[in-house]
Motif scaffolding. Structure first.
Motif, PDB file in Angstrom:
ATOM      1  N   UNK A 192     -34.294  72.059   0.239  1.00  0.00           N
ATOM      2  CA  UNK A 192     -35.725  71.775   0.156  1.00  0.00           C
ATOM      3  C   UNK A 192     -36.380  71.831   1.534  1.00  0.00           C
ATOM      4  N   UNK A 193     -35.650  71.450   2.578  1.00  0.00           N
ATOM      5  CA  UNK A 193     -36.202  71.482   3.930  1.00  0.00           C
ATOM      6  C   UNK A 193     -36.508  72.908   4.352  1.00  0.00           C
ATOM      7  N   UNK A 194     -35.581  73.831   4.079  1.00  0.00           N
ATOM      8  CA  UNK A 194     -35.818  75.240   4.415  1.00  0.00           C
ATOM      9  C   UNK A 194     -36.971  75.810   3.592  1.00  0.00           C
ATOM     10  N   UNK A 195     -37.034  75.453   2.306  1.00  0.00           N
ATOM     11  CA  UNK A 195     -38.121  75.934   1.455  1.00  0.00           C
ATOM     12  C   UNK A 195     -39.463  75.371   1.916  1.00  0.00           C
ATOM     13  N   UNK A 196     -39.474  74.093   2.311  1.00  0.00           N
ATOM     14  CA  UNK A 196     -40.709  73.485   2.786  1.00  0.00           C
ATOM     15  C   UNK A 196     -41.158  74.099   4.098  1.00  0.00           C
ATOM     16  N   UNK A 197     -40.213  74.444   4.975  1.00  0.00           N
ATOM     17  CA  UNK A 197     -40.568  75.061   6.252  1.00  0.00           C
ATOM     18  C   UNK A 197     -41.271  76.404   6.031  1.00  0.00           C
ATOM     19  N   UNK A 198     -40.720  77.223   5.125  1.00  0.00           N
ATOM     20  CA  UNK A 198     -41.348  78.513   4.846  1.00  0.00           C
ATOM     21  C   UNK A 198     -42.709  78.332   4.186  1.00  0.00           C
ATOM     22  N   UNK A 199     -42.831  77.325   3.328  1.00  0.00           N
ATOM     23  CA  UNK A 199     -44.120  77.090   2.671  1.00  0.00           C
ATOM     24  C   UNK A 199     -45.170  76.638   3.673  1.00  0.00           C
ATOM     25  N   UNK A 200     -44.819  75.754   4.589  1.00  0.00           N
ATOM     26  CA  UNK A 200     -45.780  75.306   5.596  1.00  0.00           C
ATOM     27  C   UNK A 200     -46.123  76.420   6.574  1.00  0.00           C
ATOM     28  N   UNK A 201     -45.151  77.280   6.872  1.00  0.00           N
ATOM     29  CA  UNK A 201     -45.423  78.405   7.764  1.00  0.00           C
ATOM     30  C   UNK A 201     -46.362  79.431   7.163  1.00  0.00           C
ATOM     31  N   UNK A 202     -46.531  79.407   5.839  1.00  0.00           N
ATOM     32  CA  UNK A 202     -47.432  80.345   5.174  1.00  0.00           C
ATOM     33  C   UNK A 202     -48.877  79.875   5.178  1.00  0.00           C
TER      34      UNK A 202
END
Length: 335
Positions: A192-202
């Motif tokens: 979830x941390x990796x998924x959240x990082x990509x989502x925030x970077x978008x």
């Protein structure tokens, strides 16, 4: 003791339908984006200069080719498992991580296209906006390079986060002690941390995309209001440019939101509920969206339309020649 989560099994017929649909989406997506890529690469090989729009379309098509390949691997990975495993396999998590980064890069490239449309079509009156539009038009290649570097940083961070955590520790813990639930929760939190990082970077490129699209809509409204006060010509190039650009951007926005919602929904389906059928539906939706936008890009670009028309004419003439040849072969010789 760790409570067992019920798995939702999928029938053989459902897997067969999903496989056929995945192959169809993969073929359509690869053909559409390979067509965009090949038309622009042909100009490069002929040493013809590419416009900024062609350069962005070339980058988008390359990104979509990689995206379709990842989604097809995701579909194959889903079909190969009879049950959803917990924790997920390393190969499946790698595919998901690469998809997240590639999807984020596609958003950045679409933002570059939106900014390019805005700088080329919108008529600014303020001096600062004029300089900003001119700078955007001249620096589009650097923006694409920045997108590549940003994607590389995201890939490096997610790879470091992914490959440095102990994937195989959970299997050992299952047999050695009672800390299985803690390790599984840590595995989920890392995912979830990796998924959240990509989502925030978008978020930053998505906001830029919305702002530039909004500027195009305001410019179109002002242009229509100006045209009402004047004599309307039979053909208005500025109006056509506005409509073509907005058609491309609005279609991307709708398809991106649909694909993002499917991706967000697939996470709890995958990690919490282990609903394989629901994950298959989400993957199918995510694969259909890039193919639809590629068709919109082809219809809105004059060079791509001409190339497609030439290919269709060649195919039609080839079929006609083959039909005539077969007709002559069946005609009996009277001499």
């Amino acid at each position: 003791m760790l409570p067992l989560t019920p798995f939702v099994t999928v029938s053989y017929e459902a897997k067969k339908v999903f496989l056929c649909l995945s192959v169809l989406e993969f073929a359509v997506g690869i053909l559409a984006n390979a067509f965009i890529f090949s038309v622009n690469v042909r100009d490069v090989l002929r040493r013809q200069p590419l416009s900024n729009c062609d350069l962005v379309l070339l980058s988008i098509s390359l990104n979509r080719l990689f995206l379709h390949a990842l989604l097809f691997l995701d579909a194959i990975q889903l079909i190969s498992f009879q049950q959803m495993e917990e924790p997920l396999s390393v190969s499946y998590q790698t595919i998901i991580m690469l998809w997240m980064v590639t999807h984020q890069a596609g958003l950045c490239l679409a933002t570059c296209l939106s900014l390019l449309y805005c700088s080329k079509i919108v008529r600014f009156s303020h001096a600062f906006l004029l300089r900003l539009a001119s700078w955007t038009s001249r620096k589009i290649s650097r923006m694409l390079l920045g997108t590549f570097l940003f994607t590389s940083v995201c890939t490096a961070f997610c790879s470091w986060e992914f490959f440095t955590r102990p994937h195989f520790m959970v299997t050992t813990t299952l047999l050695m002690n009672n800390n299985t639930e803690f390790n599984l929760q840590r595995e989920k939190l890392s995912f979830f941390h990796a998924f959240l990082f990509c989502s925030l970077g978008s978020i930053p490129p998505f906001l830029c995309f919305l702002v530039s699209s909004g500027v195009l809509i305001i410019s179109l409204w002002q242009h229509l209001r100006t045209m009402r006060a004047r004599t309307r010509n039979a053909r208005d190039p500025s109006l056509e440019a506005h409509v073509t650009a907005l058609k491309s951007l609005v279609s991307f926005l709708c398809l991106y939101v649909v694909a993002l919602c499917a991706a967000l929904l697939s996470v709890p389906l995958l990690m919490l509920w282990h609903n394989k059928r629901g994950v298959m539906v989400c993957v199918g939706i995510m694969a259909a969206c890039p193919s639809g936008h590629a068709a919109v890009l082809i219809s809105g670009n004059a060079k791509l339309r001409r190339a497609l028309h030439a290919i269709l004419l060649w195919a039609q003439s080839s079929l006609k020649v083959m039909a005539d040849h077969k007709g002559h072969a069946r005609t009996p010789d009277l001499c």
